[in-house]
Design a protein around this motif. Sequence first.
Motif, mmCIF file in Angstrom:
data_model
loop_
_atom_site.group_PDB
_atom_site.id
_atom_site.type_symbol
_atom_site.label_atom_id
_atom_site.label_comp_id
_atom_site.label_asym_id
_atom_site.label_seq_id
_atom_site.Cartn_x
_atom_site.Cartn_y
_atom_site.Cartn_z
ATOM 1 N N MET A 246 0.828 -1.207 0.000
ATOM 2 C CA MET A 246 0.000 0.000 0.000
ATOM 3 C C MET A 246 0.861 1.256 0.000
ATOM 4 O O MET A 246 0.544 2.235 -0.671
ATOM 5 C CB MET A 246 -0.934 -0.005 1.211
ATOM 6 N N LYS A 247 1.981 1.232 0.728
ATOM 7 C CA LYS A 247 2.886 2.384 0.721
ATOM 8 C C LYS A 247 3.448 2.624 -0.679
ATOM 9 O O LYS A 247 3.534 3.759 -1.139
ATOM 10 C CB LYS A 247 4.037 2.166 1.708
ATOM 11 N N LYS A 248 3.814 1.540 -1.367
ATOM 12 C CA LYS A 248 4.347 1.690 -2.721
ATOM 13 C C LYS A 248 3.281 2.218 -3.673
ATOM 14 O O LYS A 248 3.553 3.058 -4.527
ATOM 15 C CB LYS A 248 4.897 0.363 -3.224
ATOM 16 N N VAL A 249 2.054 1.733 -3.536
ATOM 17 C CA VAL A 249 0.956 2.212 -4.378
ATOM 18 C C VAL A 249 0.709 3.696 -4.135
ATOM 19 O O VAL A 249 0.525 4.473 -5.079
ATOM 20 C CB VAL A 249 -0.326 1.386 -4.112
ATOM 21 N N MET A 250 0.725 4.097 -2.887
ATOM 22 C CA MET A 250 0.506 5.502 -2.562
ATOM 23 C C MET A 250 1.639 6.385 -3.095
ATOM 24 O O MET A 250 1.386 7.480 -3.604
ATOM 25 C CB MET A 250 0.351 5.675 -1.049
ATOM 26 N N ASP A 251 2.879 5.923 -2.992
ATOM 27 C CA ASP A 251 4.014 6.677 -3.536
ATOM 28 C C ASP A 251 3.893 6.826 -5.050
ATOM 29 O O ASP A 251 4.137 7.907 -5.597
ATOM 30 C CB ASP A 251 5.336 5.993 -3.189
ATOM 31 N N THR A 252 3.509 5.754 -5.719
ATOM 32 C CA THR A 252 3.353 5.799 -7.173
ATOM 33 C C THR A 252 2.231 6.758 -7.556
ATOM 34 O O THR A 252 2.369 7.540 -8.502
ATOM 35 C CB THR A 252 3.066 4.393 -7.727
ATOM 36 N N ALA A 253 1.127 6.716 -6.840
ATOM 37 C CA ALA A 253 0.008 7.618 -7.117
ATOM 38 C C ALA A 253 0.426 9.072 -6.908
ATOM 39 O O ALA A 253 0.049 9.956 -7.687
ATOM 40 C CB ALA A 253 -1.176 7.267 -6.230
ATOM 41 N N GLU A 254 1.212 9.320 -5.888
ATOM 42 C CA GLU A 254 1.687 10.685 -5.629
ATOM 43 C C GLU A 254 2.602 11.163 -6.761
ATOM 44 O O GLU A 254 2.492 12.295 -7.227
ATOM 45 C CB GLU A 254 2.425 10.734 -4.300
ATOM 46 N N GLN A 255 3.490 10.286 -7.230
ATOM 47 C CA GLN A 255 4.386 10.652 -8.331
ATOM 48 C C GLN A 255 3.595 10.913 -9.602
ATOM 49 O O GLN A 255 3.874 11.878 -10.331
ATOM 50 C CB GLN A 255 5.399 9.541 -8.566
ATOM 51 N N ASN A 256 2.610 10.064 -9.882
ATOM 52 C CA ASN A 256 1.789 10.258 -11.078
ATOM 53 C C ASN A 256 1.000 11.550 -10.988
ATOM 54 O O ASN A 256 0.838 12.255 -11.980
ATOM 55 C CB ASN A 256 0.852 9.072 -11.283
ATOM 56 N N GLY A 257 0.512 11.861 -9.800
ATOM 57 C CA GLY A 257 -0.227 13.111 -9.621
ATOM 58 C C GLY A 257 0.647 14.326 -9.867
ATOM 59 O O GLY A 257 0.216 15.285 -10.512
ATOM 60 N N SER A 258 1.874 14.295 -9.372
ATOM 61 C CA SER A 258 2.763 15.436 -9.598
ATOM 62 C C SER A 258 3.149 15.539 -11.072
ATOM 63 O O SER A 258 3.294 16.647 -11.609
ATOM 64 C CB SER A 258 4.007 15.345 -8.720
ATOM 65 N N LEU A 259 3.280 14.404 -11.748
ATOM 66 C CA LEU A 259 3.577 14.424 -13.181
ATOM 67 C C LEU A 259 2.431 15.048 -13.961
ATOM 68 O O LEU A 259 2.644 15.877 -14.845
ATOM 69 C CB LEU A 259 3.854 13.010 -13.690
ATOM 70 N N VAL A 260 1.203 14.679 -13.627
ATOM 71 C CA VAL A 260 0.029 15.255 -14.296
ATOM 72 C C VAL A 260 -0.032 16.753 -14.038
ATOM 73 O O VAL A 260 -0.316 17.539 -14.952
ATOM 74 C CB VAL A 260 -1.261 14.551 -13.826
ATOM 75 N N ASN A 261 0.257 17.168 -12.822
ATOM 76 C CA ASN A 261 0.244 18.602 -12.508
ATOM 77 C C ASN A 261 1.287 19.354 -13.329
ATOM 78 O O ASN A 261 1.015 20.447 -13.836
ATOM 79 C CB ASN A 261 0.496 18.829 -11.020
ATOM 80 N N ARG A 262 2.480 18.772 -13.475
ATOM 81 C CA ARG A 262 3.513 19.430 -14.292
ATOM 82 C C ARG A 262 3.094 19.506 -15.753
ATOM 83 O O ARG A 262 3.327 20.512 -16.423
ATOM 84 C CB ARG A 262 4.842 18.701 -14.165
ATOM 85 N N MET A 263 2.457 18.437 -16.248
ATOM 86 C CA MET A 263 1.982 18.447 -17.639
ATOM 87 C C MET A 263 0.916 19.521 -17.836
ATOM 88 O O MET A 263 0.922 20.235 -18.841
ATOM 89 C CB MET A 263 1.438 17.069 -18.022
ATOM 90 N N LEU A 264 0.007 19.638 -16.885
ATOM 91 C CA LEU A 264 -1.040 20.648 -16.989
ATOM 92 C C LEU A 264 -0.457 22.056 -16.920
ATOM 93 O O LEU A 264 -0.949 22.966 -17.591
ATOM 94 C CB LEU A 264 -2.084 20.444 -15.896
#
Length: 65
Positions: free
Chosen positions: A24-42
Amino acid sequence: MDIAAQSVLKNQAQLKTDVSTSLMKKVMDTAEQNGSLVNRMLDKVDQGQTMAQFQHVGNNVNIKV
């Protein structure tokens, strides 16, 4: 049930809990990284950098008969 069997069952249950928590910690870390990537793209889209790169896409159509 004897003490040895109870000990094995307790250790197996603890291992399952530890693995689930770690996963679950790894899933949450991955989700956080993906979220920051989407924010940078936007942010780049807001600045017009990304859209300018792709304005030529779809201008040409190749047709073979």
